[in-house]
Design an enzyme around this catalytic site. Structure first.
Site, PDB file in Angstrom:
ATOM      1  N   HIS A 102       0.867  -1.055  -0.020  1.00 22.76           N
ATOM      2  CA  HIS A 102      -0.082   0.161   0.081  1.00 22.76           C
ATOM      3  C   HIS A 102       0.781   1.255  -0.067  1.00 22.76           C
ATOM      4  CE1 HIS A 102      -3.728   2.327   1.103  1.00 22.76           C
ATOM      5  NE2 HIS A 102      -2.714   3.099   1.825  1.00 22.76           N
ATOM      6  N   GLU A 103       1.910   1.393   0.892  1.00 20.26           N
ATOM      7  CA  GLU A 103       2.675   2.505   1.249  1.00 20.26           C
ATOM      8  C   GLU A 103       3.707   2.757  -0.402  1.00 20.26           C
ATOM      9  OE1 GLU A 103       1.707   4.618   3.324  1.00 20.26           O
ATOM     10  OE2 GLU A 103       0.482   3.071   4.598  1.00 20.26           O
TER      11      GLU A 103
ATOM     12  N   HIS B 243       1.746   4.573  -2.733  1.00 21.87           N
ATOM     13  CA  HIS B 243       1.909   6.007  -2.429  1.00 21.87           C
ATOM     14  C   HIS B 243       3.094   6.562  -2.898  1.00 21.87           C
ATOM     15  CE1 HIS B 243      -1.866   6.667  -0.435  1.00 21.87           C
ATOM     16  NE2 HIS B 243      -1.732   5.900   0.527  1.00 21.87           N
TER      17      HIS B 243
ATOM     18  N   GLU C 120      -4.742   8.054  -2.775  1.00 22.39           N
ATOM     19  CA  GLU C 120      -5.301   6.810  -2.319  1.00 22.39           C
ATOM     20  C   GLU C 120      -5.519   5.715  -3.424  1.00 22.39           C
ATOM     21  OE1 GLU C 120      -4.847   6.375   0.769  1.00 22.39           O
ATOM     22  OE2 GLU C 120      -5.560   4.656   1.053  1.00 22.39           O
TER      23      GLU C 120
HETATM   24 ZN    ZN Z   1      -2.982   5.420   1.990  1.00 23.49          ZN
END
Ligand code: ZN
Length: 502
Positions: free
Chosen positions: A265-266, A269, A295
């Site tokens: 997830h990160e 980003h 997101e």
């Molecule tokens: Zn996030």
């Protein structure tokens, strides 16, 4: 020095203050000793004031408004427009003293929230939350709004988002997903419980988890030349420009999926930040364009790419190599795509997650519909519980798993939650259009992310804040945002896994 050069120089100074704050925050979250925190906070508040005074003053305002916009190139034009909007149309309309009081209130309110959550005692926090809400209502009046007061708060996090668009989006989720989830949540329950029992009852060496997370981040092409991965209590991404991008994860001995998927997830980003073009950094237009688009980049990696069965197969082999798993691939895939109703947003699965956001959206909208109405926090908490029962079929039995679970409201971040759900919806639409140009599943099968990242860079990442969220979607998908891709994606995927007819 030309006016534009002067403006760039002043903005660069502000960026230096803000980037210093970012680095101190990073340090406080990761490695700073406890005893240093008080002094660190003092440095932050000093730098915040400097950064504010550097741009909120008549000299800079005159400079900005004396520019002849006809002489600007498109990047300069966008830079000036952003400064006007963010600094002089919003920030400066709020009296400085009131803003300072509010900042102090928010700092106190966050620590009261923490205490209240630990003690499961709403009374400790309620008066603070009420004041934070009252201040936000006041600020809406100062700044002014079109159509609906809550639209102003939504647009703080997502330019161009308003109540009308958000209502349309959340209605789609409500009407399409709630009945679907009610059906699916009853399926394969016993099987899932058995798999979970087997998978989570053993230990997974933390050092090995670290190696594995590093290997996965390299597969996704996280750039270690301009990034680092460390540990923190709650995983997050932070950065100063495109050459200093930092992410964290958290390791649990009985659950390697937590560190793996938070790293993924990160990394999503981080890739967004690392792939912004230098030219936009130079004009103060670096970084992700909105919370929602940001997101979308983390969720497209976490859910669409890395919970796709082609990727999951490879991930299973990797995990098996590291840990000698006790479950087979089919069980692993089901475990990763479990659907279960729960009370806690951050622990929710992919498909029930937007319902948690829906509940917060509806409550916030109600709070900010009538700005003169007195709000009762106890009442708000009751409404929270009723909505959980209505939409998810379960009811919080205490405040900590109800209204006290999230930090956002204590920080005054009203309007923020929507961007979480919107991000997933953007991601579904982006995936659909990327798939027309790239055979995504084939790439995933080969653990090959260079074409995928290149596409994301060209269509989304490289523009930083130069394109608005709306323009980003249009650029990547050649059409405006539509929630239908999200609902279709979820229904199709979960029908297949749970053996339902679409
Ligand atoms: Zn996030």
């Amino acid at each position: 020095m030309s006016k534009i050069e002067k403006i760039k120089k002043i903005l660069e100074e502000s960026r230096i203050y803000n980037d210093s704050i970012t680095m101190i925050n990073w340090d406080m979250e990761t490695e700073a000793p406890k005893a240093s925190l008080e002094y660190m906070s003092k440095i932050i508040s000093f730098l915040s004031r400097k950064s504010y005074e550097n741009v909120v003053n008549d000299e800079f305002k005159n400079l900005i408004y004396s520019i002849d916009e006809n002489t600007l190139n498109p990047i300069e034009f966008k830079m000036i427009k952003k400064v006007k909007k963010e600094i002089f149309e919003k920030m400066s309309k709020i009296p400085v003293d009131e803003y300072a009081d509010y900042s102090e209130l928010v700092a106190n309110s966050s620590s009261k929230w923490q205490e209240a959550k630990q003690k499961n005692d709403l009374d400790i926090y309620a008066p603070y939350l009420k004041r934070v809400i009252d201040y936000n209502k006041k600020f809406i009046n100062y700044v002014g709004y079109k159509n609906h007061p809550y639209s102003l708060l939504l647009s703080d996090y997502e330019e161009d988002l308003n109540v009308e668009i958000a209502d349309n989006f959340f209605n789609e989720i409500k009407n399409e997903l709630i009945p679907f989830i009610k059906k699916i949540v009853l399926l394969k329950r016993d099987e899932l419980n058995r798999i979970k029992e087997k998978f989570y009852s053993r230990k997974y060496d933390i050092e090995k988890q670290k190696q594995l997370c590093k290997e996965i981040s390299e597969i996704l092409r996280f750039d270690y030349n301009s990034g680092v991965i460390k540990e923190s209590e709650h995983p997050f991404t932070t950065n100063t420009g495109n050459k200093n991008v930092r992410i964290t994860t958290h390791y649990y001995e009985n659950n390697p999926l937590s560190s793996i998927y938070s790293t993924i997830h990160e990394t999503g980003h981080a890739l967004y930040e690392q792939q912004v073009d230098d030219i936009y950094e130079e004009y103060n237009l670096g970084g992700g364009t909105s919370m929602g688009i940001h997101e979308s980049q983390s969720r497209i990696f976490e859910n669409m790419f890395c919970k796709n069965e082609k990727f999951v197969k490879k991930l299973y082999d990797l995990l098996d190599k590291y840990f000698n798993l006790d479950i087979n691939y089919e069980e692993f895939n089901l475990l990763l795509n479990e659907v279960d109703t729960s009370l806690i947003r951050t622990e929710a699965d992919e498909i029930t997650y937007p319902l948690h956001v829906l509940i917060r959206y509806e409550l916030e909208k109600e709070i900010f519909t009538n700005l003169d109405e007195e709000i009762s926090i106890e009442n708000l908490s009751n409404k929270w519980n009723e909505k959980y029962e209505k939409y998810l079929g379960i009811k919080p039995t205490n405040y900590s798993e109800g209204i006290l679970q999230d930090i956002h409201w204590s920080q005054g971040a009203f309007g923020y939650f929507s961007s979480y759900a919107l991000g997933s919806a953007y991601a579904s639409q982006i995936y659909t259009f990327m798939n027309k140009e790239i055979d995504i599943e084939k790439e995933l099968e080969n653990l090959e992310f260079s074409n995928i990242n290149k596409w994301l860079k060209e269509k989304i990442h490289k523009y930083g804040k130069y394109l608005s969220p709306k323009e980003v979607i249009k650029n990547a998908c050649l059409e405006d945002f539509s929630p239908k891709y999200y609902v279709n994606y979820l229904k199709e995927k979960y029908s297949k896994i749970y053996g339902l007819e679409v």
